[in-house]
Design a protein around this motif. Sequence first.
Motif, PDB file in Angstrom:
ATOM      1  N   MET A   1       0.826  -1.191   0.000  1.00  0.00           N
ATOM      2  CA  MET A   1       0.000   0.000   0.000  1.00  0.00           C
ATOM      3  C   MET A   1       0.874   1.260   0.000  1.00  0.00           C
ATOM      4  O   MET A   1       0.621   2.205  -0.732  1.00  0.00           O
ATOM      5  CB  MET A   1      -0.927  -0.023   1.211  1.00  0.00           C
ATOM      6  N   GLY A   2       1.877   1.253   0.849  1.00  0.00           N
ATOM      7  CA  GLY A   2       2.774   2.407   0.917  1.00  0.00           C
ATOM      8  C   GLY A   2       3.516   2.635  -0.390  1.00  0.00           C
ATOM      9  O   GLY A   2       3.701   3.772  -0.816  1.00  0.00           O
ATOM     10  N   ALA A   3       3.920   1.544  -1.014  1.00  0.00           N
ATOM     11  CA  ALA A   3       4.636   1.664  -2.282  1.00  0.00           C
ATOM     12  C   ALA A   3       3.736   2.251  -3.359  1.00  0.00           C
ATOM     13  O   ALA A   3       4.136   3.160  -4.092  1.00  0.00           O
ATOM     14  CB  ALA A   3       5.173   0.302  -2.721  1.00  0.00           C
ATOM     15  N   LEU A   4       2.512   1.742  -3.459  1.00  0.00           N
ATOM     16  CA  LEU A   4       1.580   2.240  -4.473  1.00  0.00           C
ATOM     17  C   LEU A   4       1.180   3.687  -4.215  1.00  0.00           C
ATOM     18  O   LEU A   4       1.091   4.491  -5.145  1.00  0.00           O
ATOM     19  CB  LEU A   4       0.336   1.356  -4.546  1.00  0.00           C
ATOM     20  N   MET A   5       0.937   4.005  -2.954  1.00  0.00           N
ATOM     21  CA  MET A   5       0.543   5.370  -2.607  1.00  0.00           C
ATOM     22  C   MET A   5       1.671   6.349  -2.932  1.00  0.00           C
ATOM     23  O   MET A   5       1.458   7.360  -3.605  1.00  0.00           O
ATOM     24  CB  MET A   5       0.191   5.466  -1.122  1.00  0.00           C
ATOM     25  N   SER A   6       2.875   6.048  -2.472  1.00  0.00           N
ATOM     26  CA  SER A   6       3.987   6.964  -2.721  1.00  0.00           C
ATOM     27  C   SER A   6       4.359   7.003  -4.202  1.00  0.00           C
ATOM     28  O   SER A   6       4.726   8.053  -4.729  1.00  0.00           O
ATOM     29  CB  SER A   6       5.203   6.578  -1.872  1.00  0.00           C
ATOM     30  N   PHE A   7       4.231   5.858  -4.886  1.00  0.00           N
ATOM     31  CA  PHE A   7       4.490   5.795  -6.325  1.00  0.00           C
ATOM     32  C   PHE A   7       3.572   6.751  -7.073  1.00  0.00           C
ATOM     33  O   PHE A   7       4.020   7.574  -7.871  1.00  0.00           O
ATOM     34  CB  PHE A   7       4.263   4.353  -6.798  1.00  0.00           C
ATOM     35  N   THR A   8       2.277   6.673  -6.787  1.00  0.00           N
ATOM     36  CA  THR A   8       1.289   7.487  -7.492  1.00  0.00           C
ATOM     37  C   THR A   8       1.441   8.970  -7.177  1.00  0.00           C
ATOM     38  O   THR A   8       1.454   9.815  -8.085  1.00  0.00           O
ATOM     39  CB  THR A   8      -0.129   7.024  -7.126  1.00  0.00           C
ATOM     40  N   ILE A   9       1.556   9.293  -5.910  1.00  0.00           N
ATOM     41  CA  ILE A   9       1.633  10.696  -5.504  1.00  0.00           C
ATOM     42  C   ILE A   9       2.899  11.353  -6.036  1.00  0.00           C
ATOM     43  O   ILE A   9       2.849  12.465  -6.575  1.00  0.00           O
ATOM     44  CB  ILE A   9       1.537  10.832  -3.976  1.00  0.00           C
ATOM     45  N   THR A  10       4.030  10.682  -5.923  1.00  0.00           N
ATOM     46  CA  THR A  10       5.268  11.283  -6.405  1.00  0.00           C
ATOM     47  C   THR A  10       5.299  11.367  -7.927  1.00  0.00           C
ATOM     48  O   THR A  10       5.857  12.316  -8.478  1.00  0.00           O
ATOM     49  CB  THR A  10       6.518  10.534  -5.905  1.00  0.00           C
TER      50      THR A  10
ATOM     51  N   TRP B   1      10.800   9.486  -5.276  1.00  0.00           N
ATOM     52  CA  TRP B   1      10.113   8.295  -4.780  1.00  0.00           C
ATOM     53  C   TRP B   1      10.944   7.539  -3.747  1.00  0.00           C
ATOM     54  O   TRP B   1      10.413   7.070  -2.742  1.00  0.00           O
ATOM     55  CB  TRP B   1       9.732   7.367  -5.937  1.00  0.00           C
ATOM     56  N   VAL B   2      12.251   7.438  -3.976  1.00  0.00           N
ATOM     57  CA  VAL B   2      13.123   6.738  -3.020  1.00  0.00           C
ATOM     58  C   VAL B   2      13.067   7.403  -1.651  1.00  0.00           C
ATOM     59  O   VAL B   2      13.147   6.740  -0.625  1.00  0.00           O
ATOM     60  CB  VAL B   2      14.577   6.668  -3.566  1.00  0.00           C
ATOM     61  N   PHE B   3      12.902   8.694  -1.620  1.00  0.00           N
ATOM     62  CA  PHE B   3      12.769   9.406  -0.346  1.00  0.00           C
ATOM     63  C   PHE B   3      11.365   9.262   0.221  1.00  0.00           C
ATOM     64  O   PHE B   3      11.176   9.069   1.429  1.00  0.00           O
ATOM     65  CB  PHE B   3      13.106  10.892  -0.537  1.00  0.00           C
ATOM     66  N   ALA B   4      10.354   9.339  -0.630  1.00  0.00           N
ATOM     67  CA  ALA B   4       8.959   9.334  -0.164  1.00  0.00           C
ATOM     68  C   ALA B   4       8.500   7.967   0.321  1.00  0.00           C
ATOM     69  O   ALA B   4       7.656   7.883   1.219  1.00  0.00           O
ATOM     70  CB  ALA B   4       8.037   9.817  -1.281  1.00  0.00           C
ATOM     71  N   TYR B   5       9.010   6.901  -0.255  1.00  0.00           N
ATOM     72  CA  TYR B   5       8.547   5.562   0.117  1.00  0.00           C
ATOM     73  C   TYR B   5       8.762   5.256   1.609  1.00  0.00           C
ATOM     74  O   TYR B   5       7.812   4.862   2.291  1.00  0.00           O
ATOM     75  CB  TYR B   5       9.215   4.515  -0.773  1.00  0.00           C
ATOM     76  N   PRO B   6       9.942   5.463   2.163  1.00  0.00           N
ATOM     77  CA  PRO B   6      10.086   5.221   3.611  1.00  0.00           C
ATOM     78  C   PRO B   6       9.196   6.138   4.454  1.00  0.00           C
ATOM     79  O   PRO B   6       8.685   5.726   5.500  1.00  0.00           O
ATOM     80  CB  PRO B   6      11.566   5.496   3.888  1.00  0.00           C
TER      81      PRO B   6
END
Length: 63
Positions: A1-10, A32-37
């Motif tokens: 979920m976190g990966a998809l959310m951060s992927f889409t938003i970024t 994205w590499v920063f936003a995912y964590p």
Amino acid sequence: MGALMSFTITLVTTFVRVGSAENFLWVWLEVWVFAYPVAIIGILAFRSFASKLTARIVEKLTH
């Protein structure tokens, strides 16, 4: 979920910010590499609150 959310938003916000620049993919991957964590930490921090809030809303809607 976190990966998809951060992927889409970024993806969307990077595109809005830099457009279809030649280096778009690299700029987006850096963001994205920063936003995912950050997304994972946010999910862990707010999961309990969100679950309780959802339960209250569903309870009020069903009664």
